[in-house]
Design a protein around this motif. Structure first.
Motif, PDB file in Angstrom:
ATOM      1  N   UNK A  36      31.884  65.580  54.307  1.00 36.34           N
ATOM      2  CA  UNK A  36      32.417  66.705  55.067  1.00 36.34           C
ATOM      3  C   UNK A  36      32.353  67.994  54.248  1.00 36.34           C
ATOM      4  N   UNK A  37      32.739  67.907  52.995  1.00 39.67           N
ATOM      5  CA  UNK A  37      32.676  69.084  52.120  1.00 39.67           C
ATOM      6  C   UNK A  37      31.255  69.611  52.005  1.00 39.67           C
ATOM      7  N   UNK A  38      30.305  68.705  51.773  1.00 33.90           N
ATOM      8  CA  UNK A  38      28.912  69.130  51.588  1.00 33.90           C
ATOM      9  C   UNK A  38      28.333  69.716  52.876  1.00 33.90           C
ATOM     10  N   UNK A  39      28.676  69.128  54.009  1.00 32.12           N
ATOM     11  CA  UNK A  39      28.175  69.636  55.287  1.00 32.12           C
ATOM     12  C   UNK A  39      28.752  71.013  55.567  1.00 32.12           C
ATOM     13  N   UNK A  40      30.049  71.184  55.322  1.00 28.87           N
ATOM     14  CA  UNK A  40      30.692  72.480  55.573  1.00 28.87           C
ATOM     15  C   UNK A  40      30.032  73.581  54.760  1.00 28.87           C
ATOM     16  N   UNK A  41      29.777  73.310  53.491  1.00 29.03           N
ATOM     17  CA  UNK A  41      29.141  74.311  52.634  1.00 29.03           C
ATOM     18  C   UNK A  41      27.723  74.602  53.104  1.00 29.03           C
TER      19      UNK A  41
END
Length: 255
Positions: A30-35
Motif C-alpha cells: 500500500x505504501x509503495x503504491x501510494x507513492x
C-alpha cells in the motif's frame, strides 16, 4: 484551485489475502503504491483488505471500480487453491476466465514438462484482459477495464507497477512542502493549522509530531499540485503560527 479538482484522478487499492488479515504477513504494498500513484498524479482515495473469499473480493472490487478512476489489486494470483483473484475479477466483469496463450508459452519455455495444473492456474486471464509485464520473476499480471491485477510479493508488485504507470492518465503530480515547528505541541498548533486548512480546502495539510532527545514539535506537511500555491500557503501558515506566538516555525526540505 478548482482546476485541480477538475483534473483529479483517483484510485482504490484492494489488498487480498488471509495472511494479511491474520498478521502473518505485513503489507508494504500500500505504501509503495501510494507513492507511485502520487508521482503519476493519481490520488489514492481508498484502500481495502479482504480475505480469500470470492464473494467478498467481487463485492469490494465492484465498489471500488465504480467509485474511482483506477483500481489496483495485490495478491491472490499464485498457483494454490486459495489464489482466487483472477476468478473474482472475471466474475466481477461477467466474462470467462481462460488460459492466456502468451503466458502458457512463457511457462512452457521455463518449466517444460513440469508445467503442471497448479502452475497453469497462473496463466488464467479474464477474456478481454491485457497483460501487465512482470520484470522480476514468474508470470505477468493483467488489466481489464480500469482494474490492474498485480502480485502480492512486494518486489514483484513493484516491478509490475512500472508497466502500470505509462497506462495511467493522471493529473498533475502531487508535490509537498514541510513547515517544521519546534518546541510546541499539537495543542498550540491546532488553531492556526485549522484556519489555514479551512482557507485552502483543495490542499492537504497534515501534522506529524516528533519527539527526539533534542526536543519535540511537529512537521506540518502541505500537499497539492501547484508549487506556487504551496509556496504561498507555506508562508501563510508560518505567519499564522507566529501570530499565535509560535516563533520556531520554518520551512524545511521535504523528506
Amino acid at each position: 484551485m478548482s482546476s485541480d479538482r477538475e483534473r483529479r484522478v483517483t484510485a482504490g487499492v484492494l489488498i487480498i489475502g488471509d495472511e494479511i488479515l491474520s498478521g502473518r504477513t505485513q503489507d508494504t504494498n500500500l505504501r509503495d503504491i501510494a507513492r507511485y500513484l502520487g508521482v503519476h498524479g493519481v490520488d489514492l482515495a481508498e484502500a481495502r483488505t479482504v480475505p480469500d473469499v470470492l464473494e467478498e473480493i467481487v463485492a469490494a472490487l465492484d465498489a471500488l471500480r465504480h467509485r474511482y478512476t483506477y483500481v489496483i489489486t495485490t495478491g491472490g494470483i499464485g498457483p494454490t487453491h486459495d489464489d482466487i483473484t483472477a476468478d473474482a475479477v472475471a466474475a466481477a466483469f461477467g466474462v470467462p476466465l481462460v488460459e492466456h496463450p502468451e503466458i502458457i508459452a512463457m511457462m512452457t519455455a521455463r518449466w517444460g514438462d513440469e508445467l503442471n495444473a497448479a502452475r497453469r492456474r497462473m496463466a488464467r486471464v479474464p477474456v478481454g484482459g491485457a497483460l501487465v509485464k512482470n520484470p522480476v520473476q514468474g508470470p505477468p499480471g493483467f488489466t481489464i477495464g480500469n482494474v490492474f491485477v498485480l502480485a502480492g510479493v512486494p518486489q514483484i508488485m513493484r516491478g509490475m507497477l512500472e508497466d502500470v504507470g505509462p497506462r495511467l492518465e493522471g493529473g498533475r503530480p502531487t508535490v509537498s512542502r514541510t513547515v517544521r515547528v519546534e518546541g510546541s505541541g499539537e495543542g498550540a498548533i491546532a488553531a492556526p493549522l485549522e484556519a489555514v486548512a479551512k482557507a485552502h480546502p483543495d490542499l492537504s495539510l497534515g501534522s506529524y509530531p516528533f519527539f527526539t532527545p533534542e526536543g519535540y514539535g511537529s512537521n506540518l506537511v502541505l500537499r497539492g499540485r501547484d508549487p506556487a500555491v504551496l509556496e504561498a500557503v507555506a508562508g501563510e501558515l508560518i505567519a499564522a503560527l507566529r501570530e499565535a506566538g509560535i516563533e520556531r516555525a520554518f520551512e524545511v526540505e521535504a523528506a
